[in-house]
Design a protein around this motif. Sequence first.
Motif, short mmCIF file in Angstrom:
data_model
loop_
_atom_site.label_atom_id
_atom_site.label_comp_id
_atom_site.label_asym_id
_atom_site.label_seq_id
_atom_site.Cartn_x
_atom_site.Cartn_y
_atom_site.Cartn_z
N GLU A 40 100.58 71.02 -5.71
CA GLU A 40 99.40 70.81 -6.56
C GLU A 40 98.62 72.10 -6.77
OE1 GLU A 40 97.34 67.54 -4.70
OE2 GLU A 40 98.71 66.10 -5.58
N VAL A 41 99.35 73.21 -6.95
CA VAL A 41 98.77 74.52 -7.18
C VAL A 41 99.34 75.08 -8.48
CG1 VAL A 41 98.65 76.89 -6.27
CG2 VAL A 41 98.52 74.95 -4.71
N THR A 42 98.51 75.77 -9.26
CA THR A 42 98.99 76.41 -10.48
C THR A 42 99.79 77.65 -10.09
OG1 THR A 42 97.12 75.63 -11.75
CG2 THR A 42 98.31 77.51 -12.64
N LYS A 43 101.01 77.72 -10.66
CA LYS A 43 101.90 78.85 -10.35
C LYS A 43 102.48 79.39 -11.64
CE LYS A 43 102.86 77.85 -5.72
NZ LYS A 43 103.65 78.23 -4.61
N PRO A 44 102.72 80.71 -11.70
CA PRO A 44 103.40 81.28 -12.87
C PRO A 44 104.83 80.79 -12.93
CG PRO A 44 102.83 83.00 -11.26
CD PRO A 44 102.35 81.70 -10.72
N GLY A 45 105.35 80.63 -14.12
CA GLY A 45 106.72 80.16 -14.29
C GLY A 45 107.76 81.06 -13.69
N LEU A 46 107.48 82.35 -13.62
CA LEU A 46 108.45 83.31 -13.10
C LEU A 46 108.26 83.60 -11.62
CD1 LEU A 46 108.58 85.74 -16.13
CD2 LEU A 46 110.08 83.83 -15.59
N SER A 62 112.44 71.21 -11.16
CA SER A 62 112.06 69.93 -11.75
C SER A 62 110.64 69.51 -11.35
CB SER A 62 113.06 68.84 -11.38
OG SER A 62 113.07 68.62 -10.01
N TYR A 63 110.06 70.13 -10.32
CA TYR A 63 108.71 69.80 -9.87
C TYR A 63 107.63 70.66 -10.52
CZ TYR A 63 111.02 67.16 -6.18
OH TYR A 63 111.79 66.28 -5.48
N TRP A 64 108.00 71.56 -11.42
CA TRP A 64 107.03 72.44 -12.08
C TRP A 64 106.66 71.85 -13.41
CZ3 TRP A 64 107.16 75.83 -16.42
CH2 TRP A 64 106.15 76.78 -16.46
N VAL A 107 111.12 80.22 -21.47
CA VAL A 107 109.69 80.23 -21.17
C VAL A 107 109.06 81.51 -21.69
CG1 VAL A 107 109.82 78.80 -19.09
CG2 VAL A 107 110.05 81.25 -18.89
N SER A 108 107.74 81.47 -21.86
CA SER A 108 106.98 82.67 -22.15
C SER A 108 106.84 83.44 -20.84
CB SER A 108 105.60 82.27 -22.67
OG SER A 108 104.70 83.34 -22.57
N GLU A 109 106.85 84.78 -20.90
CA GLU A 109 106.75 85.55 -19.67
C GLU A 109 105.39 85.40 -18.98
OE1 GLU A 109 107.35 89.74 -20.20
OE2 GLU A 109 105.89 89.86 -21.80
N THR A 110 104.41 84.85 -19.67
CA THR A 110 103.08 84.66 -19.09
C THR A 110 102.76 83.20 -18.81
OG1 THR A 110 102.09 84.56 -21.29
CG2 THR A 110 102.16 86.72 -20.22
N CYS A 111 103.75 82.32 -18.87
CA CYS A 111 103.50 80.89 -18.72
C CYS A 111 103.08 80.54 -17.29
CB CYS A 111 104.72 80.07 -19.12
SG CYS A 111 106.14 80.33 -18.05
N GLU A 112 102.25 79.51 -17.20
CA GLU A 112 101.82 78.97 -15.91
C GLU A 112 101.90 77.46 -15.97
OE1 GLU A 112 97.98 80.37 -14.73
OE2 GLU A 112 98.81 82.29 -14.10
N GLY A 113 102.04 76.84 -14.83
CA GLY A 113 102.09 75.39 -14.76
C GLY A 113 101.76 74.94 -13.34
N GLU A 114 101.60 73.64 -13.18
CA GLU A 114 101.26 73.11 -11.86
C GLU A 114 102.52 72.73 -11.10
OE1 GLU A 114 98.74 69.53 -9.73
OE2 GLU A 114 98.83 69.63 -11.89
N CYS A 115 102.57 73.15 -9.84
CA CYS A 115 103.62 72.70 -8.95
C CYS A 115 103.24 71.30 -8.50
CB CYS A 115 103.74 73.64 -7.74
SG CYS A 115 104.90 73.02 -6.49
N LEU A 116 104.07 70.32 -8.80
CA LEU A 116 103.76 68.94 -8.46
C LEU A 116 103.91 68.64 -6.97
CD1 LEU A 116 105.47 67.22 -11.51
CD2 LEU A 116 103.07 67.87 -11.24
N VAL A 117 104.52 69.55 -6.22
CA VAL A 117 104.66 69.39 -4.78
C VAL A 117 103.40 69.89 -4.07
CG1 VAL A 117 105.96 70.10 -2.73
CG2 VAL A 117 107.16 69.54 -4.84
#
Length: 75
Positions: A47-53, A18-20, A35-45
């Motif tokens: 504050e770093v961009t991380k891949p979804g997988l 829930s924090y991604w 999700v897309s296998e190449t998706c990325e997003g920010e970890c709200l805990v």
Amino acid sequence: MAEKLILPTEVKVCATCSYWDGERQVDAEMKLVVVSETCEGECLVTEVTKPGLHDIRSECACLWEDLEPDEPSGK
């Protein structure tokens, strides 16, 4: 075009937390995340961009939280 992956919500990767803050589709009734296998997003805990997988099971600073809504309080 990136392939789509279907994950159960209890799988401990960033996309099911829930924090991604990344692009995903959530089917609450079936308890699945798409999700897309190449998706990325920010970890709200962190504050770093991380891949979804990204597998978070070995991360000490991770506060992974299931996408499941909290149980009603019965009031």
